[in-house]
Design an enzyme around this catalytic site. Structure first.
Site, PDB file in Angstrom:
ATOM      1  N   GLY A 196       1.282  -1.044   0.133  1.00 33.40           N
ATOM      2  CA  GLY A 196       0.522   0.214   0.245  1.00 33.40           C
ATOM      3  C   GLY A 196       1.161   1.062   0.180  1.00 33.40           C
ATOM      4  O   GLY A 196       0.478   2.371   0.572  1.00 33.40           O
ATOM      5  N   ALA A 197       2.170   1.544  -0.736  1.00 33.57           N
ATOM      6  CA  ALA A 197       2.746   2.270  -0.880  1.00 33.57           C
ATOM      7  C   ALA A 197       2.476   3.100  -0.935  1.00 33.57           C
ATOM      8  O   ALA A 197       2.908   4.599  -0.741  1.00 33.57           O
ATOM      9  CB  ALA A 197       3.982   1.760  -1.713  1.00 33.57           C
TER      10      ALA A 197
ATOM     11  N   LYS B 267      -1.520   4.330  -9.677  1.00 38.15           N
ATOM     12  CA  LYS B 267      -1.069   5.192  -8.461  1.00 38.15           C
ATOM     13  C   LYS B 267       0.472   5.471  -8.012  1.00 38.15           C
ATOM     14  O   LYS B 267       1.112   5.750  -7.130  1.00 38.15           O
ATOM     15  CB  LYS B 267      -2.320   4.786  -7.379  1.00 38.15           C
ATOM     16  CG  LYS B 267      -3.021   4.512  -6.937  1.00 38.15           C
ATOM     17  CD  LYS B 267      -4.236   3.487  -5.880  1.00 38.15           C
ATOM     18  CE  LYS B 267      -5.604   3.976  -6.304  1.00 38.15           C
ATOM     19  NZ  LYS B 267      -6.275   4.929  -6.110  1.00 38.15           N
TER      20      LYS B 267
ATOM     21  N   ASP C  67      -5.473  -6.571  -6.662  1.00 34.78           N
ATOM     22  CA  ASP C  67      -6.274  -7.358  -5.563  1.00 34.78           C
ATOM     23  C   ASP C  67      -5.548  -7.837  -4.094  1.00 34.78           C
ATOM     24  O   ASP C  67      -5.470  -8.624  -4.173  1.00 34.78           O
ATOM     25  CB  ASP C  67      -7.620  -7.441  -6.198  1.00 34.78           C
ATOM     26  CG  ASP C  67      -8.724  -8.358  -4.650  1.00 34.78           C
ATOM     27  OD1 ASP C  67      -9.372  -7.595  -3.985  1.00 34.78           O
ATOM     28  OD2 ASP C  67      -9.460  -9.202  -4.792  1.00 34.78           O
ATOM     29  N   ILE C  68      -5.444  -6.941  -2.790  1.00 30.36           N
ATOM     30  CA  ILE C  68      -4.733  -7.745  -2.154  1.00 30.36           C
ATOM     31  C   ILE C  68      -5.867  -9.140  -1.093  1.00 30.36           C
ATOM     32  O   ILE C  68      -4.772  -9.271  -0.315  1.00 30.36           O
ATOM     33  CB  ILE C  68      -4.178  -6.621  -0.719  1.00 30.36           C
ATOM     34  CG1 ILE C  68      -5.551  -5.845  -0.198  1.00 30.36           C
ATOM     35  CG2 ILE C  68      -3.432  -5.195  -1.312  1.00 30.36           C
ATOM     36  CD1 ILE C  68      -5.048  -5.041   1.060  1.00 30.36           C
TER      37      ILE C  68
ATOM     38  N   LYS D 202      -9.673  -3.200  12.073  1.00 34.77           N
ATOM     39  CA  LYS D 202      -8.626  -3.747  12.963  1.00 34.77           C
ATOM     40  C   LYS D 202      -8.103  -4.929  13.627  1.00 34.77           C
ATOM     41  O   LYS D 202      -6.920  -5.254  13.941  1.00 34.77           O
ATOM     42  CB  LYS D 202      -7.835  -1.893  13.287  1.00 34.77           C
ATOM     43  CG  LYS D 202      -8.009  -1.180  11.975  1.00 34.77           C
ATOM     44  CD  LYS D 202      -7.072  -1.045  10.982  1.00 34.77           C
ATOM     45  CE  LYS D 202      -5.538  -1.090  11.380  1.00 34.77           C
ATOM     46  NZ  LYS D 202      -4.644  -1.330  10.046  1.00 34.77           N
TER      47      LYS D 202
ATOM     48  N   ILE E 159       0.297   7.269   5.313  1.00 36.21           N
ATOM     49  CA  ILE E 159       1.383   6.434   6.069  1.00 36.21           C
ATOM     50  C   ILE E 159       2.428   6.163   5.713  1.00 36.21           C
ATOM     51  O   ILE E 159       3.715   5.488   5.909  1.00 36.21           O
ATOM     52  CB  ILE E 159       1.027   5.131   7.352  1.00 36.21           C
ATOM     53  CG1 ILE E 159       0.051   6.045   8.190  1.00 36.21           C
ATOM     54  CG2 ILE E 159       2.428   5.326   8.251  1.00 36.21           C
ATOM     55  CD1 ILE E 159      -0.432   5.159   9.136  1.00 36.21           C
TER      56      ILE E 159
ATOM     57  N   SER F 103      -8.187  10.743   8.475  1.00 39.06           N
ATOM     58  CA  SER F 103      -7.830  11.759  10.008  1.00 39.06           C
ATOM     59  C   SER F 103      -6.767  13.033   9.133  1.00 39.06           C
ATOM     60  O   SER F 103      -7.215  14.363   9.626  1.00 39.06           O
ATOM     61  CB  SER F 103      -6.333  10.877  10.631  1.00 39.06           C
ATOM     62  OG  SER F 103      -5.007  10.394   9.787  1.00 39.06           O
TER      63      SER F 103
END
Length: 354
Positions: free
Chosen positions: A14-15, A43, A65-66, A173, A19, A220
């Site tokens: 997810g580079a 992306k 697709d992870i 999570k 974060i 966030s």
């Protein structure tokens, strides 16, 4: 278990995330080689441009697709460590499984790939969250790495689609982290790598992921912009600004924690809370108004709220506290202050013409 050191190669999933981009940058600056994954070639463009000066020490591969079986099989080959950050964070899910399935399957999937094809992998660091630790209660409590958020699982199981969106996220999570530890504990005798999990709370700070307008910011970061940079705090009341807030960390400090977690042998097999401390929105607003000279934002004047009504006010209550002694002992992180993060974030907005 030997720690990982530069110039080892690190896979960052997810580079292109808020974060993860800072994790990639921090690792490259420390001398690591980095292979990042994104969901599309489109992306990947921003990352390749941003880190072009690192030449062949930086590469991006597409994992569309992870959640797909074997999604990371090729990506894990030839890397010495993995930083798994890819997991959805938004408040728009109807069905809880919109968040839970990619969070759990993505995490377990990358561990499965490492089990099968990660012969050179020595450490895997997974980004979990304080969301997997805390629970809502009416009295203040200090949480540690021994705590698990069973509350959100009970609520989501009972209410399903009707559960609050924050509970759906917390469940994703919690379940993803539980699945990671279960997988590692099952296979640790037969793999050459160990597992570290980082549990950050709210993450704020400058965004270097691709966002051309404030509306393109992650969850966030968008909240920070709405309440701290918007002249009317997007309509929030003074009471809201003074009372809402828990704990936080600067995104750059979290990226540093990811890098240090690779290098510290003692981090192996550990769940680590990384938190800079307490906050209310008013704290960031006060810090913004203390900047001299004031930032020149496209939105005009900064919000004021009720100055001084934040964390230091005698009537302020914080229900969630974290014991971050383990992070201090193992990682030795020095955290940025609210003033530093606010100044740098607003300078970032100004530079972007926001």
């Amino acid at each position: 278990m030997p720690a990982v050191q530069p110039p080892c190669k690190v896979l960052v999933s997810g580079a292109n995330g808020y974060i993860a981009v800072w994790v990639v940058r921090t690792l490259l600056e420390k001398g690591y080689s980095v292979r990042g994954t994104t969901r599309s070639e489109e992306k990947a463009v921003h990352l390749r441009q941003m880190f072009s000066s690192y030449g062949d020490k930086h590469e991006v591969v597409v994992v569309e697709d992870i959640t797909k079986e074997g999604a990371f099989d090729e990506a894990v080959k030839g890397v010495d460590a993995i930083e798994h950050t890819a997991s959805p964070f938004h408040m728009n899910a109807d069905d809880p499984n919109e968040l839970i399935v990619p969070a759990v399957n993505g995490t377990v999937g990358i561990l499965k790939s490492a089990l099968k094809y990660g012969q050179s992998v020595k450490r895997i660091v997974v980004t979990s969250s304080g969301a997997a630790i805390l629970r809502e209660q009416s009295t203040p409590r200090t949480f540690s790495e021994l705590d698990w958020n069973e509350q959100c699982l009970e609520i989501v199981k009972e209410k399903g689609r009707e559960a609050p969106n924050m509970m759906k996220y917390r469940a994703s999570k919690t379940l993803a982290e539980k699945a990671a530890w279960e997988f590692w504990n099952t296979h640790k005798a037969s793999v050459g790598w160990d597992l570290t999990v980082l549990n950050p709370p709210f993450v704020f700070g400058p965004a270097i992921n691709e966002a051309t307008t404030p509306s393109g910011l992650g969850t966030s970061s968008k909240l920070f912009y709405d309440y701290v940079a918007h002249p009317t705090s997007s309509g929030a009341t003074n009471e809201f600004l003074a009372s809402v807030g828990t704990t936080w960390i600067d995104v750059r400090d979290l990226a540093e924690a990811h890098a240090i977690s690779l290098e510290k042998e003692a981090a192996g097999g550990e769940r680590i809370i990384v938190s800079a401390g307490l906050w209310k929105w008013q704290d960031f607003i006060d810090a913004a108004n203390a900047i001299s000279p004031p930032p020149k934002l496209a939105t005009g004047a900064l919000p004021k709220g009720n100055p001084g009504a934040g964390t230091e006010h005698p009537s302020t209550v914080h229900l969630v506290h974290y014991d971050n002694a383990k992070a201090a002992r193992i990682l030795g992180i020095k955290y940025r202050t609210i003033a530093e993060t606010t100044k740098d974030t607003l300078a970032d907005y100004e530079a972007k013409g926001w």
